[in-house]
Motif scaffolding. Structure first.
Motif: not given
Ligand SMILES: [Zn+2]
Length: 369
Positions: A281-287, A309-320
Protein backbone atom coordinates in the motif's frame (compact mmCIF):
# COMPACT_ATOMS: atom_id res chain seq x y z
CA UNK A 1 24.85 25.29 14.17
CA UNK A 2 21.74 24.18 12.35
CA UNK A 3 18.53 26.12 12.93
CA UNK A 4 15.11 26.49 11.28
CA UNK A 5 16.37 28.95 8.65
CA UNK A 6 19.21 26.69 7.62
CA UNK A 7 16.82 23.74 7.52
CA UNK A 8 14.46 25.65 5.23
CA UNK A 9 17.36 26.42 2.88
CA UNK A 10 18.25 22.75 2.78
CA UNK A 11 14.63 21.78 2.18
CA UNK A 12 14.44 24.07 -0.84
CA UNK A 13 17.50 22.63 -2.52
CA UNK A 14 16.75 20.36 -5.42
CA UNK A 15 19.14 18.90 -7.99
CA UNK A 16 19.01 17.10 -11.31
CA UNK A 17 21.60 14.66 -10.03
CA UNK A 18 21.61 12.52 -6.87
CA UNK A 19 22.59 13.98 -3.51
CA UNK A 20 24.17 11.66 -0.98
CA UNK A 21 22.89 12.34 2.54
CA UNK A 22 24.82 10.67 5.34
CA UNK A 23 24.05 10.73 9.05
CA UNK A 24 26.64 9.33 11.38
CA UNK A 25 26.19 8.68 15.06
CA UNK A 26 29.56 9.60 16.60
CA UNK A 27 28.61 9.59 20.29
CA UNK A 28 32.02 9.11 21.95
CA UNK A 29 30.45 7.61 25.05
CA UNK A 30 29.33 4.54 23.12
CA UNK A 31 31.87 3.61 20.43
CA UNK A 32 35.35 4.53 19.22
CA UNK A 33 35.99 6.60 16.12
CA UNK A 34 37.41 3.48 14.41
CA UNK A 35 34.11 1.68 14.98
CA UNK A 36 32.17 4.63 13.59
CA UNK A 37 34.42 4.77 10.52
CA UNK A 38 33.78 1.08 9.95
CA UNK A 39 30.01 1.55 10.10
CA UNK A 40 30.38 4.53 7.74
CA UNK A 41 32.24 2.37 5.21
CA UNK A 42 29.53 -0.30 5.37
CA UNK A 43 26.84 2.32 4.89
CA UNK A 44 28.62 3.81 1.90
CA UNK A 45 29.06 0.35 0.39
CA UNK A 46 25.30 -0.12 0.46
CA UNK A 47 24.68 3.01 -1.63
CA UNK A 48 27.29 2.16 -4.28
CA UNK A 49 25.56 2.28 -7.64
CA UNK A 50 22.94 4.75 -6.35
CA UNK A 51 25.27 7.52 -5.25
CA UNK A 52 27.93 9.07 -7.46
CA UNK A 53 31.43 7.69 -6.71
CA UNK A 54 32.78 11.22 -6.14
CA UNK A 55 30.15 11.82 -3.44
CA UNK A 56 31.01 8.57 -1.70
CA UNK A 57 34.68 9.53 -1.83
CA UNK A 58 34.01 13.06 -0.61
CA UNK A 59 32.09 11.83 2.43
CA UNK A 60 34.68 9.19 3.21
CA UNK A 61 37.50 11.71 2.85
CA UNK A 62 35.72 14.15 5.13
CA UNK A 63 35.33 11.67 7.98
CA UNK A 64 38.80 10.19 7.59
CA UNK A 65 40.81 13.38 7.19
CA UNK A 66 38.90 16.53 8.07
CA UNK A 67 36.40 15.80 10.79
CA UNK A 68 37.70 16.50 14.31
CA UNK A 69 35.29 14.07 16.04
CA UNK A 70 33.54 16.84 17.95
CA UNK A 71 29.82 16.63 18.65
CA UNK A 72 27.70 13.49 18.96
CA UNK A 73 26.21 13.30 15.50
CA UNK A 74 27.12 14.51 12.02
CA UNK A 75 25.02 15.15 8.93
CA UNK A 76 26.77 15.46 5.56
CA UNK A 77 25.14 16.23 2.23
CA UNK A 78 27.17 15.80 -0.94
CA UNK A 79 26.13 16.46 -4.52
CA UNK A 80 29.42 17.05 -6.33
CA UNK A 81 27.73 17.24 -9.75
CA UNK A 82 25.53 20.07 -8.46
CA UNK A 83 28.36 21.73 -6.53
CA UNK A 84 26.56 20.97 -3.27
CA UNK A 85 28.33 20.21 -0.01
CA UNK A 86 27.07 20.77 3.56
CA UNK A 87 28.28 19.51 6.92
CA UNK A 88 26.46 19.89 10.25
CA UNK A 89 28.08 18.79 13.46
CA UNK A 90 25.34 18.07 15.95
CA UNK A 91 25.54 18.17 19.75
CA UNK A 92 23.07 15.26 19.91
CA UNK A 93 23.34 11.75 18.51
CA UNK A 94 21.51 10.83 15.31
CA UNK A 95 20.80 7.39 13.90
CA UNK A 96 23.34 6.46 11.23
CA UNK A 97 22.13 6.07 7.69
CA UNK A 98 22.83 6.93 4.05
CA UNK A 99 20.20 8.04 1.56
CA UNK A 100 20.43 8.96 -2.09
CA UNK A 101 17.85 11.28 -3.66
CA UNK A 102 17.73 14.39 -5.79
CA UNK A 103 17.15 16.34 -2.61
CA UNK A 104 18.97 16.33 0.71
CA UNK A 105 17.35 13.90 3.14
CA UNK A 106 16.54 16.31 5.94
CA UNK A 107 13.89 14.48 7.98
CA UNK A 108 16.29 13.35 10.75
CA UNK A 109 17.52 16.93 11.10
CA UNK A 110 13.97 18.25 11.07
CA UNK A 111 12.96 15.78 13.80
CA UNK A 112 15.97 16.76 15.87
CA UNK A 113 15.15 20.45 15.59
CA UNK A 114 11.48 19.86 16.17
CA UNK A 115 12.20 18.21 19.49
CA UNK A 116 15.35 19.82 20.82
CA UNK A 117 15.35 23.30 19.36
CA UNK A 118 15.33 26.18 21.85
CA UNK A 119 13.88 24.83 25.04
CA UNK A 120 14.00 26.28 28.51
CA UNK A 121 14.64 24.69 31.87
CA UNK A 122 13.43 26.68 34.88
CA UNK A 123 14.98 25.41 38.10
CA UNK A 124 12.82 26.78 40.86
CA UNK A 125 12.85 26.68 44.65
CA UNK A 126 11.28 28.80 47.38
CA UNK A 127 14.00 31.42 47.08
CA UNK A 128 14.19 32.00 43.37
CA UNK A 129 14.71 30.59 39.93
CA UNK A 130 17.50 29.80 37.50
CA UNK A 131 16.40 29.82 33.86
CA UNK A 132 18.45 28.24 31.10
CA UNK A 133 17.89 28.28 27.37
CA UNK A 134 19.20 25.25 25.51
CA UNK A 135 19.50 24.75 21.78
CA UNK A 136 19.91 21.09 20.77
CA UNK A 137 21.09 20.36 24.30
CA UNK A 138 23.67 23.17 24.41
CA UNK A 139 23.12 25.91 27.02
CA UNK A 140 23.06 29.27 25.23
CA UNK A 141 21.47 31.71 27.71
CA UNK A 142 21.07 31.83 31.44
CA UNK A 143 19.42 34.05 34.02
CA UNK A 144 19.26 33.82 37.80
CA UNK A 145 16.80 35.44 40.16
CA UNK A 146 17.43 35.25 43.89
CA UNK A 147 14.61 36.47 46.10
CA UNK A 148 14.46 36.87 49.85
CA UNK A 149 16.47 34.26 51.66
CA UNK A 150 14.15 32.01 53.57
CA UNK A 151 16.53 29.91 55.64
CA UNK A 152 18.20 32.91 57.22
CA UNK A 153 14.91 34.15 58.60
CA UNK A 154 14.12 30.73 59.93
CA UNK A 155 17.33 30.83 61.96
CA UNK A 156 16.64 34.35 63.28
CA UNK A 157 13.04 33.54 64.21
CA UNK A 158 13.45 33.71 68.00
CA UNK A 159 14.73 37.27 68.05
CA UNK A 160 12.41 38.79 65.44
CA UNK A 161 9.87 39.82 68.11
CA UNK A 162 6.54 41.35 66.99
CA UNK A 163 4.45 38.64 65.36
CA UNK A 164 6.32 35.93 67.21
CA UNK A 165 4.55 36.72 70.53
CA UNK A 166 1.25 35.41 69.29
CA UNK A 167 2.27 31.76 68.99
CA UNK A 168 5.84 31.65 67.65
CA UNK A 169 6.25 28.93 65.04
CA UNK A 170 2.87 29.12 63.25
CA UNK A 171 3.07 32.82 62.51
CA UNK A 172 6.80 32.48 61.74
CA UNK A 173 6.11 29.73 59.23
CA UNK A 174 3.19 31.69 57.80
CA UNK A 175 5.57 34.57 57.32
CA UNK A 176 7.96 32.23 55.53
CA UNK A 177 5.15 30.94 53.32
CA UNK A 178 4.29 34.48 52.36
CA UNK A 179 7.89 35.19 51.55
CA UNK A 180 8.18 32.02 49.49
CA UNK A 181 5.04 32.98 47.56
CA UNK A 182 6.45 36.44 46.93
CA UNK A 183 9.65 34.85 45.63
CA UNK A 184 7.68 32.46 43.42
CA UNK A 185 5.56 35.24 41.97
CA UNK A 186 8.69 37.22 41.21
CA UNK A 187 10.33 34.11 39.74
CA UNK A 188 7.30 33.54 37.49
CA UNK A 189 7.65 37.09 36.18
CA UNK A 190 11.35 36.49 35.51
CA UNK A 191 10.56 33.31 33.55
CA UNK A 192 7.80 35.08 31.62
CA UNK A 193 10.22 37.87 30.72
CA UNK A 194 12.83 35.31 29.65
CA UNK A 195 10.23 33.57 27.52
CA UNK A 196 9.20 36.81 25.79
CA UNK A 197 12.81 37.61 25.11
CA UNK A 198 14.04 34.23 23.86
CA UNK A 199 10.88 32.58 22.63
CA UNK A 200 11.62 28.95 23.56
CA UNK A 201 9.29 26.28 22.16
CA UNK A 202 9.18 24.14 25.28
CA UNK A 203 9.55 24.59 29.00
CA UNK A 204 10.69 22.05 31.57
CA UNK A 205 10.22 22.79 35.26
CA UNK A 206 12.83 21.51 37.68
CA UNK A 207 12.67 21.43 41.44
CA UNK A 208 10.66 19.71 44.16
CA UNK A 209 6.96 19.43 44.88
CA UNK A 210 4.86 21.22 45.94
CA UNK A 211 6.98 24.21 44.85
CA UNK A 212 7.01 23.42 41.13
CA UNK A 213 3.23 22.96 41.05
CA UNK A 214 2.72 26.27 42.86
CA UNK A 215 5.14 27.89 40.46
CA UNK A 216 3.41 26.43 37.43
CA UNK A 217 0.08 27.86 38.57
CA UNK A 218 1.63 31.32 38.72
CA UNK A 219 2.76 31.21 35.07
CA UNK A 220 0.64 32.78 32.32
CA UNK A 221 -1.54 30.28 30.49
CA UNK A 222 0.51 30.42 27.27
CA UNK A 223 3.59 29.44 29.23
CA UNK A 224 1.80 26.65 31.13
CA UNK A 225 0.88 25.21 27.76
CA UNK A 226 4.48 24.74 26.65
CA UNK A 227 5.45 22.85 29.82
CA UNK A 228 6.38 19.37 28.61
CA UNK A 229 7.59 17.85 31.85
CA UNK A 230 9.02 18.25 35.28
CA UNK A 231 12.22 16.91 36.78
CA UNK A 232 14.18 17.09 39.99
CA UNK A 233 16.87 19.72 40.26
CA UNK A 234 18.36 22.49 42.33
CA UNK A 235 19.54 25.89 41.06
CA UNK A 236 23.10 24.95 42.00
CA UNK A 237 23.11 21.75 39.88
CA UNK A 238 25.67 21.84 37.12
CA UNK A 239 24.57 22.32 33.54
CA UNK A 240 25.56 18.82 32.50
CA UNK A 241 23.10 17.27 34.96
CA UNK A 242 20.30 19.62 33.91
CA UNK A 243 21.11 18.93 30.27
CA UNK A 244 20.98 15.13 30.65
CA UNK A 245 17.72 15.19 32.61
CA UNK A 246 16.04 17.59 30.20
CA UNK A 247 17.18 15.60 27.16
CA UNK A 248 15.61 12.52 28.69
CA UNK A 249 12.27 14.33 29.02
CA UNK A 250 12.42 15.58 25.44
CA UNK A 251 13.31 12.10 24.24
CA UNK A 252 10.04 10.93 25.79
CA UNK A 253 8.22 13.75 24.01
CA UNK A 254 9.74 12.57 20.73
CA UNK A 255 8.72 8.96 21.38
CA UNK A 256 5.16 10.03 22.11
CA UNK A 257 5.02 12.02 18.90
CA UNK A 258 6.16 8.97 16.90
CA UNK A 259 3.61 6.76 18.65
CA UNK A 260 0.80 9.26 17.98
CA UNK A 261 1.78 9.33 14.31
CA UNK A 262 1.64 5.53 14.05
CA UNK A 263 -1.76 5.43 15.72
CA UNK A 264 -3.03 8.07 13.29
CA UNK A 265 -1.80 5.99 10.35
CA UNK A 266 -3.37 2.77 11.62
CA UNK A 267 -6.70 4.54 12.15
CA UNK A 268 -6.55 6.26 8.76
CA UNK A 269 -5.57 3.03 7.00
CA UNK A 270 -8.49 1.20 8.62
CA UNK A 271 -10.84 3.86 7.30
CA UNK A 272 -9.27 3.34 3.91
CA UNK A 273 -8.39 6.64 2.34
CA UNK A 274 -5.80 8.67 4.16
CA UNK A 275 -3.49 6.01 5.49
CA UNK A 276 -1.35 3.24 4.03
CA UNK A 277 0.01 0.32 6.01
CA UNK A 278 2.52 -2.26 4.80
CA UNK A 279 4.92 -2.16 1.88
CA UNK A 280 2.40 -2.78 -0.93
CA UNK A 281 0.00 0.00 0.00
CA UNK A 282 2.82 2.36 0.86
CA UNK A 283 4.53 1.80 -2.49
CA UNK A 284 1.37 2.53 -4.46
CA UNK A 285 0.70 5.67 -2.40
CA UNK A 286 4.31 6.72 -3.05
CA UNK A 287 3.82 6.17 -6.75
CA UNK A 288 0.82 8.48 -6.70
CA UNK A 289 2.95 11.07 -4.87
CA UNK A 290 0.44 11.07 -2.02
CA UNK A 291 2.70 10.48 0.97
CA UNK A 292 2.61 13.31 3.47
CA UNK A 293 4.49 11.50 6.23
CA UNK A 294 6.23 8.17 5.85
CA UNK A 295 6.75 6.18 9.03
CA UNK A 296 9.26 3.39 8.95
CA UNK A 297 10.80 1.06 11.49
CA UNK A 298 14.53 1.68 11.79
CA UNK A 299 15.48 -1.83 10.70
CA UNK A 300 12.81 -2.43 8.11
CA UNK A 301 14.21 -3.57 4.78
CA UNK A 302 12.44 -5.49 2.05
CA UNK A 303 13.40 -6.36 -1.49
CA UNK A 304 11.13 -5.20 -4.28
CA UNK A 305 10.95 -4.28 -7.93
CA UNK A 306 11.42 -1.03 -9.78
CA UNK A 307 10.31 -0.28 -13.31
CA UNK A 308 13.47 0.44 -15.27
CA UNK A 309 11.77 3.11 -17.35
CA UNK A 310 9.32 5.01 -15.13
CA UNK A 311 10.63 4.11 -11.67
CA UNK A 312 7.36 2.58 -10.40
CA UNK A 313 8.05 0.60 -7.22
CA UNK A 314 6.27 -2.58 -6.26
CA UNK A 315 6.65 -5.39 -3.75
CA UNK A 316 5.65 -8.15 -6.21
CA UNK A 317 6.88 -8.41 -9.78
CA UNK A 318 3.85 -7.79 -12.02
CA UNK A 319 5.81 -8.73 -15.17
CA UNK A 320 5.13 -5.67 -17.25
CA UNK A 321 4.77 -2.16 -15.80
CA UNK A 322 1.08 -1.27 -15.63
CA UNK A 323 1.97 2.39 -16.12
CA UNK A 324 4.44 2.39 -18.97
CA UNK A 325 4.86 -1.19 -20.16
CA UNK A 326 8.49 -1.18 -19.05
CA UNK A 327 10.34 -4.07 -17.44
CA UNK A 328 11.13 -4.50 -13.75
CA UNK A 329 14.46 -4.94 -12.06
CA UNK A 330 14.73 -6.40 -8.57
CA UNK A 331 16.07 -3.92 -6.01
CA UNK A 332 17.59 -5.00 -2.69
CA UNK A 333 15.80 -2.41 -0.60
CA UNK A 334 12.38 -1.16 -1.63
CA UNK A 335 12.05 0.58 1.74
CA UNK A 336 15.08 2.73 0.97
CA UNK A 337 13.70 3.40 -2.51
CA UNK A 338 10.41 4.64 -1.07
CA UNK A 339 12.34 6.93 1.28
CA UNK A 340 14.07 8.40 -1.78
CA UNK A 341 10.73 8.89 -3.54
CA UNK A 342 9.15 10.60 -0.52
CA UNK A 343 12.20 12.85 -0.06
CA UNK A 344 11.96 13.90 -3.72
CA UNK A 345 8.22 14.53 -3.43
CA UNK A 346 8.82 16.78 -0.42
CA UNK A 347 7.16 14.52 2.15
CA UNK A 348 8.33 13.97 5.71
CA UNK A 349 9.85 10.83 7.10
CA UNK A 350 9.68 9.57 10.64
CA UNK A 351 11.95 6.71 11.60
CA UNK A 352 10.84 4.88 14.75
CA UNK A 353 12.76 2.38 16.85
CA UNK A 354 9.87 0.05 17.48
CA UNK A 355 6.17 0.18 18.04
CA UNK A 356 3.76 -2.77 18.46
CA UNK A 357 1.35 -1.43 15.83
CA UNK A 358 4.09 -1.16 13.22
CA UNK A 359 5.93 -4.40 14.05
CA UNK A 360 4.04 -6.41 11.40
CA UNK A 361 3.78 -3.85 8.63
CA UNK A 362 7.22 -2.27 9.06
CA UNK A 363 6.21 0.75 7.03
CA UNK A 364 3.19 3.00 6.62
CA UNK A 365 2.19 6.51 5.66
CA UNK A 366 -0.20 9.33 6.25
CA UNK A 367 -1.48 10.44 2.86
CA UNK A 368 -2.43 13.67 1.21
CA UNK A 369 -6.03 13.84 0.15
ZN1 LIG B 1 6.94 1.85 -15.66
Amino acid sequence: MIDETELRNLAQFQAETPILSVYLDVDPTRHTSEEYLLSLRNMLKRVEGEAAPEDIQAVQRYFEHEYDWSGRGVAVFSGAAAGFWRVYILPLPVASGATVARRPYISPLAALLDTYERYTVAVVNREGVRVLLFHLGEPIQEEVFEGEEIKKLKRGRGSSGGAERRGGAPSGSRHMEEMAMRNLRQAARVVEQFWRQHNPRRLILAGAEPTISQFRDLLPKALQEIVVGTMSGSPTDNERILRERSLYILHQVEQERGAAMIEAIVTAAAKGREGALGLDDTLSAAHEGRIRTLVILRDFHASGYRCTSCGYLTAQNPGVCPFCGGVFAEIPDAAEAVVTKVVEDGGEIEVVEHHPLLEQAGIGALLRY
